[in-house]
Design an enzyme around this catalytic site. Sequence first.
Site, mmCIF file in Angstrom:
data_model
loop_
_atom_site.group_PDB
_atom_site.id
_atom_site.type_symbol
_atom_site.label_atom_id
_atom_site.label_comp_id
_atom_site.label_asym_id
_atom_site.label_seq_id
_atom_site.Cartn_x
_atom_site.Cartn_y
_atom_site.Cartn_z
ATOM 1 N N LYS A 97 35.696 -11.075 34.882
ATOM 2 C CA LYS A 97 35.821 -12.169 35.848
ATOM 3 C C LYS A 97 34.576 -12.101 36.723
ATOM 4 O O LYS A 97 34.366 -11.134 37.446
ATOM 5 C CB LYS A 97 37.075 -12.012 36.705
ATOM 6 C CG LYS A 97 37.225 -13.149 37.718
ATOM 7 C CD LYS A 97 38.301 -12.885 38.746
ATOM 8 C CE LYS A 97 38.221 -13.949 39.842
ATOM 9 N NZ LYS A 97 39.085 -13.619 40.990
ATOM 10 N N GLY A 158 42.132 -15.885 49.758
ATOM 11 C CA GLY A 158 43.010 -15.287 50.753
ATOM 12 C C GLY A 158 43.468 -16.210 51.861
ATOM 13 O O GLY A 158 44.186 -15.779 52.759
ATOM 14 N N ALA A 185 42.236 -18.498 43.627
ATOM 15 C CA ALA A 185 41.928 -18.412 45.060
ATOM 16 C C ALA A 185 42.595 -19.504 45.880
ATOM 17 O O ALA A 185 42.556 -20.678 45.538
ATOM 18 C CB ALA A 185 40.422 -18.438 45.317
ATOM 19 N N GLY A 186 43.186 -19.067 46.987
ATOM 20 C CA GLY A 186 43.695 -19.993 47.986
ATOM 21 C C GLY A 186 45.150 -20.380 47.865
ATOM 22 O O GLY A 186 45.685 -21.063 48.741
#
Length: 258
Positions: A97, A158, A185-186
Site C-alpha cells: 500500500k 482519521g 481514509a476518513g
Amino acid sequence: MMLTLYGTSVSSRLLLGTARYPSPAVLAEAVRASRTDIVTVSLRRETAGSRTGGAFFELIRTLGVRVLPNTAGCHTVSEAVLTAKMARDLFSTDWIKLEVIGNHDTLQPDVFALVEAARILSGEGFKVFPYTTDDLVVAEKLLDAGCQVLMPWCAPIGSAMGPVNLPALRSMRASFPEVPLIVDAGIGRPSHAATVMELGFDAVLLNTAVAGAADPAAMAAAFSGAIDAGRIAFHAGMLEPRDMAVPSTPIIGKAVFS
C-alpha cells in the site's frame, strides 16, 4: 462474488488497519470479528524506536490473514521506495500500500510523488495499492504507471468525517468501471461504509474507526455487516430519490366503499 486483487481472490471486502489498538489481544479480537482477509501493517511505525516489532509481526502471522504492508509516514519517493523494499523482504510479499504524504495537517497524498513512486515500484514487480485523492487525472496516471487497484480517500485520514465529496466518488466509480476501487481514509461510522459500497465501490479500508472505538471487536463486526449490506444493496438495485410522493398501495382498480 469474491473480490479479486492482482489475481488473488478474497471473500471479505473489509481491509483492516492494525495501528492504535489498546493491546495486541484487542487487535486480534477485532481482526477475527471483522472477518477480514487482509490487514495493513506500517513497517516504519512498528520498527522505529521499538524492540516490539518482532512480536507484533509474529502476532499478525498467527491471525491467518494476508498482510498488506504500507509506506505510512513516508514523505518522499525515495523513502517510500526504500520502505516498500524493506517490507517485501520482511513479509515475503510484493503487495504494497503506497502512501506518500504531502501535507502534514490533512495527510493528503503528494500525488506527483505518488505517481513517480508507483511507476518505480511497478517496474520492480510490486503490486501497488496507491492511497490517492479522488482526482480522475491522477487516477489515470496511476493506472498508466502500472497500478491495477486504486484507493481513493473520502476524507482526511482519521477524521471520521465520512464521504465529503460524493459526486467525486460517483464520478470515479463511473470512470473506472473495471478497476477495483477501495475507499481508504476518513470513514468513521458503519453508515459511511455502507454509503460508499452503495455507490458500487469494491471494498473499504478502515483503521481508526475500529481501533478507537470503545469496543473495537464489536465495531469491526458492525463495519463488516455494513459493508456487506451496502454491496448487496448496490447489486439489488436501489430506488433513486424522488421529488414527489408515490403511494406504496395503488388506488386505481381498488373497490370504493361509501
